[in-house]
Design a protein around this motif. Structure first.
Motif, PDB file in Angstrom:
ATOM      1  N   GLN A  20      15.120  20.024   1.495  1.00  0.00           N
ATOM      2  CA  GLN A  20      15.247  19.355   0.216  1.00  0.00           C
ATOM      3  C   GLN A  20      16.471  19.839  -0.545  1.00  0.00           C
ATOM      4  O   GLN A  20      17.035  19.112  -1.345  1.00  0.00           O
ATOM      5  N   GLN A  21      16.868  21.072  -0.308  1.00  0.00           N
ATOM      6  CA  GLN A  21      18.051  21.588  -0.970  1.00  0.00           C
ATOM      7  C   GLN A  21      19.257  20.715  -0.657  1.00  0.00           C
ATOM      8  O   GLN A  21      20.143  20.537  -1.477  1.00  0.00           O
ATOM      9  N   ASP A  22      19.312  20.146   0.550  1.00  0.00           N
ATOM     10  CA  ASP A  22      20.445  19.329   0.915  1.00  0.00           C
ATOM     11  C   ASP A  22      20.231  17.867   0.551  1.00  0.00           C
ATOM     12  O   ASP A  22      21.190  17.115   0.432  1.00  0.00           O
ATOM     13  N   LEU A  23      18.992  17.411   0.383  1.00  0.00           N
ATOM     14  CA  LEU A  23      18.732  16.043  -0.047  1.00  0.00           C
ATOM     15  C   LEU A  23      19.155  15.851  -1.494  1.00  0.00           C
ATOM     16  O   LEU A  23      19.826  14.880  -1.842  1.00  0.00           O
ATOM     17  N   ASN A  24      18.780  16.772  -2.376  1.00  0.00           N
ATOM     18  CA  ASN A  24      19.151  16.685  -3.782  1.00  0.00           C
ATOM     19  C   ASN A  24      20.577  17.172  -3.990  1.00  0.00           C
ATOM     20  O   ASN A  24      21.053  18.074  -3.304  1.00  0.00           O
ATOM     21  N   THR A  25      21.249  16.577  -4.975  1.00  0.00           N
ATOM     22  CA  THR A  25      22.627  16.923  -5.282  1.00  0.00           C
ATOM     23  C   THR A  25      22.767  17.184  -6.773  1.00  0.00           C
ATOM     24  O   THR A  25      21.836  16.947  -7.563  1.00  0.00           O
TER      25      THR A  25
END
Length: 507
Positions: A20-25
């Motif tokens: 999820q860290q990489d899904l959200n920006t």
């Protein structure tokens, strides 16, 4: 393989947390930190410059003390028509897209309890509520053009070859794992591999290095269709009071709701002149974000003279608790890529909705100072100025440290100026306004400054009022085609034309 739904919890909680860290920006957090001009037609027609004016149910959202300006019970309901025009410039090619939407965007009321005792300290108090759709997400952007250097392969290779210290995904995993057993990061690699966008350096099962299967000749034709829908809503519960005929104080408890769906379809012609091999790719995504939040407002207004008023208001940060779902598929036109297949088109559609664990976003607080001059019963002029430090936007979890660092370094303090005026001619009211909002970004371009103009009119009946408003605003921004690895973005000029009609009844 067709499945209905997969929830990233329990056994897969660890991989989903990192994914999820990489899904959200950073851009996702900024979306919830940005304000829009909403509310009743009278409020919109004067560009929301109501911090020292009050007397309108939407004014409690700027300064909750404004509800104590009411002299009698009042309720308002509003509907709005939204038109959004997006002109996207991508490597010199301009594409225009229009979208329209209608929304019953506001309903609220204020109830007045007066104290007629002469010389009383508290002259009256009010209880009120107001629901508004504070942001409409109905929007469409089409961007297309010929990219001279970068292909979609950069997005998928970023995940296949590893992020940071994670290391690349093994060839054995790509060949044998089930999609629903992978983290979001590995799912992106899985989709790219099955679309023949990249190849392993060696055929060893433990291989973790990959190279592009797309020709390096450049001049890739790309088109991205982006569609969003949904809203941000806020319910304000208000208390306000008038003291010693000159002072007004108020407070709100606010409950926030959000429902946001973003759908994208990215197409690329790989500029492969051969009759075999990878020719074209289409990558589809749908992301659904939903949840709620909480915030507070405090404010005060003072009558310096009978004509001149000043106000100050504070809006606390909003704490959003959100959750994401994402659905993806990919297809490629690749003659002879799949020796076992009967079609030149290779499609990978897992049919899975991947549900992530929830997370918290904290938006920045805001201060508003206001001045208003009232010309008796003939009209008024009002000015509001707000300050918000967008660099205080943050994800409230240690796993988002890298994104929070980006937010702190790229965002800045931004001001918003709102000017409004109203002139009354018997039962008619003429209104106008101006609005300028600085960019929340230090570079001033990722999201540019906003300029807006408003106007409207009203007609008063014996115990009610009908108001009409028109608002126009424009800003420029970068619209990335993909979120990672592939950094090219279209430059989009967004022009909004909104019409709002409100009916107010006084009791």
């Amino acid at each position: 393989m067709k499945r209905i739904i997969f929830s990233a919890a329990a056994f897969f909680a660890v991989v989903a947390t990192y994914a999820q860290q990489d899904l959200n920006t950073a851009a996702d957090a900024v979306r919830y930190s940005s304000d829009n001009l909403t509310g009743t037609a009278r409020f919109r027609a004067m560009s929301g410059a109501f911090g020292a004016v009050g007397g309108d149910v939407s004014a409690m959202g700027v300064n909750p003390a404004g509800s104590a300006i009411f002299n009698y019970n009042s309720g308002t309901a509003s509907g709005s028509s939204y038109n959004v025009n997006n002109s996207a410039d991508y490597f010199g090619t301009k594409t225009v897209k229009n979208s329209n939407n209608f929304d019953l965007n506001q309903v609220g009321a204020v109830f007045v309890f007066s104290n007629a005792a002469e010389g009383a300290f508290m002259n009256k108090f009010t209880l009120g509520f107001n629901y508004e759709n504070t942001n409409s997400y109905y929007n469409k952007i089409d961007a297309q053009g010929t990219n001279p250097t970068n292909s979609i392969d950069r997005y998928f290779l970023r995940y296949a070859n590893g992020i940071g210290s994670e290391g690349g995904i093994t060839l054995n995993t790509l060949n044998n794992a089930y999609y629903d057993e992978l983290s979001f990061i590995d799912q992106q690699a899985y989709l790219g591999y099955n679309a023949y966008i990249f190849n392993p350096v060696t055929q060893d099962d433990n291989n973790t290095a990959y190279t592009s299967n797309i020709p390096a000749s450049g001049n890739y034709f790309q088109k991205n269709s982006l569609s969003t829908r949904g809203y941000n809503g806020k319910m304000a519960l208000n208390f306000a009071t008038q003291l010693k005929q000159r002072f007004y104080l108020g407070a709100n408890i606010n409950f926030h709701f959000t429902d946001y769906v973003k759908t994208t379809s990215f197409y690329e012609d790989t500029n492969n002149p051969s009759s075999t091999g990878l020719q074209a790719v289409r990558f589809n995504n749908e992301r659904y974000t939903y949840g709620g939040g909480f915030s507070l407002n405090l404010g005060g207004i003072v009558k310096i003279t009978e004509q001149l008023r000043a106000g100050i208001a504070y809006e606390s940060p909003t704490w959003y608790r959100l959750q994401d779902e994402i659905t993806q598929s990919i297809s490629s036109f690749c003659p002879e890529c799949d020796a076992n297949g009967s079609s030149d088109t290779v499609t990978t559609d897992p049919g899975i909705t991947f549900v992530f664990d929830n997370y918290t976003i904290k938006t920045p607080s805001k201060w508003t100072g206001s001045l208003a001059y009232v010309f008796g019963k003939n009209g008024l002029v009002s000015v509001d100025y707000s300050l918000k430090d967008y660099s205080k936007t943050e994800y409230r979890n240690a796993r988002y440290q890298a994104i929070n660092t980006e937010l702190t370094s790229s965002l800045t303090m931004a001001g918003e100026l709102r000017i409004g005026a109203e002139y009354r001619i018997k039962k008619f009211s003429l209104r106008g306004g101006y609005r300028y909002m600085e960019s929340p970004y230090k570079n001033g371009t990722t999201i540019g400054a906003l300029t807006g103009y408003t106007g409207g009119l009203g007609f008063s009946f014996p115990a009610s009022r009908l108001d009409l408003a028109y608002s126009w605003y424009q800003r420029k921004m970068d619209s990335p085609l993909l979120t990672a690895g592939f950094t090219d973005a279209a430059r989009v000029t967004t022009t909004n034309n909104n019409i709002t009609l409100s009916y107010t009844i006084d009791l």
